[in-house]
Design an enzyme around this catalytic site. Structure first.
Site, short mmCIF file in Angstrom:
data_model
loop_
_atom_site.label_atom_id
_atom_site.label_comp_id
_atom_site.label_asym_id
_atom_site.label_seq_id
_atom_site.Cartn_x
_atom_site.Cartn_y
_atom_site.Cartn_z
N ASP A 57 -0.27 3.28 -11.93
CA ASP A 57 -1.02 3.32 -13.19
C ASP A 57 -0.22 4.17 -14.19
OD1 ASP A 57 -1.54 5.99 -12.61
OD2 ASP A 57 -3.72 5.81 -12.70
N THR A 90 -2.91 11.45 -9.08
CA THR A 90 -3.09 12.25 -7.87
C THR A 90 -2.69 11.52 -6.60
OG1 THR A 90 -5.33 11.39 -7.62
CG2 THR A 90 -5.10 13.44 -8.88
N HIS A 98 3.58 8.21 13.19
CA HIS A 98 2.28 8.25 13.87
C HIS A 98 1.28 7.22 13.35
CE1 HIS A 98 2.73 12.69 15.41
NE2 HIS A 98 3.72 11.89 15.81
N CYS A 151 -0.37 6.97 -8.57
CA CYS A 151 -1.23 7.29 -9.71
C CYS A 151 -1.11 8.78 -9.94
CB CYS A 151 -2.66 6.80 -9.50
SG CYS A 151 -3.59 7.59 -8.18
N HIS A 185 -0.01 6.35 19.77
CA HIS A 185 -0.42 6.13 18.38
C HIS A 185 -0.84 4.69 18.11
CE1 HIS A 185 0.83 10.15 17.50
NE2 HIS A 185 2.02 9.90 18.04
C1 RB5 Z 1 -5.71 8.75 -14.49
O1 RB5 Z 1 -5.97 9.66 -15.50
C2 RB5 Z 1 -5.98 9.34 -13.12
O2 RB5 Z 1 -7.35 9.49 -12.92
C3 RB5 Z 1 -5.38 8.49 -12.05
O3 RB5 Z 1 -4.01 8.37 -12.25
C4 RB5 Z 1 -5.54 8.98 -10.63
O4 RB5 Z 1 -5.18 10.32 -10.50
C5 RB5 Z 1 -6.82 8.68 -9.97
O5 RB5 Z 1 -7.04 8.94 -8.77
#
Ligand code: RB5
Length: 147
Positions: free
Chosen positions: A13, A72, A103, A70, A138
């Protein structure tokens, strides 16, 4: 282990766009082929719209391995892990990327684009691609994942 003959699915994203472009450039330089599932800019998009098509292709066997990014790494891995036979592993250090293959036989590496150093991300991806599943004890564990 995923050899250079195997095409890599990659998607991000807006929170992972810059890292995606960095990884595409460097992995192509290293001789890998990639299929880019977007996004194409830093303009805000919804991460499920990127994760669904890529995870579906892994689930059906059309693609063997993927990279999802993304901000996080959480949203994109949560979405991918809805698919049967998809094992997306959220990784933020090299040891975890290696263990995700050894694993968990992970077939997608999920990265937190806003929280990791780009060179370490590249190192993690290369380690992920070059590590084989250990099998043994595993195997029965990953066989218990699908519901
Ligand atoms: C986008 O702002 C952010 O929420 C997305 O990239 C991600 O971290 C969501 O889990």
């Amino acid at each position: 282990m995923f050899t250079k003959e195997i095409s890599i699915a990659i998607g991000a994203d807006h929170g992972g766009y810059t890292l995606k472009q960095f990884l595409i450039y460097n992995l192509q330089e290293a001789g890998y082929t990639l299929k880019d599932y977007g996004t194409d800019s830093e303009k805000s998009v919804d991460y499920p719209d990127i994760a669904h098509p890529l995870a579906k292709d892994i689930s059906t066997g059309k693609m063997k391995v993927g990279i999802l990014i993304c901000g996080t790494g959480n949203g994109i891995s949560m979405t991918a892990n809805k698919y049967k036979n998809v094992r997306a592993a959220l990784c933020w250090r090299t040891e975890i990327a290696e263990l995700a293959r050894l694993h968990n036989d992970a077939n997608i590496i999920a990265l937190p684009g806003r929280f990791i150093d780009f060179e370490i991300a590249l190192e993690m991806v290369k380690l992920f691609l070059n590590t084989s599943f250990e099998g043994g004890r595993h195997l029965k564990r990953i066989e218990k994942i699908n519901i």
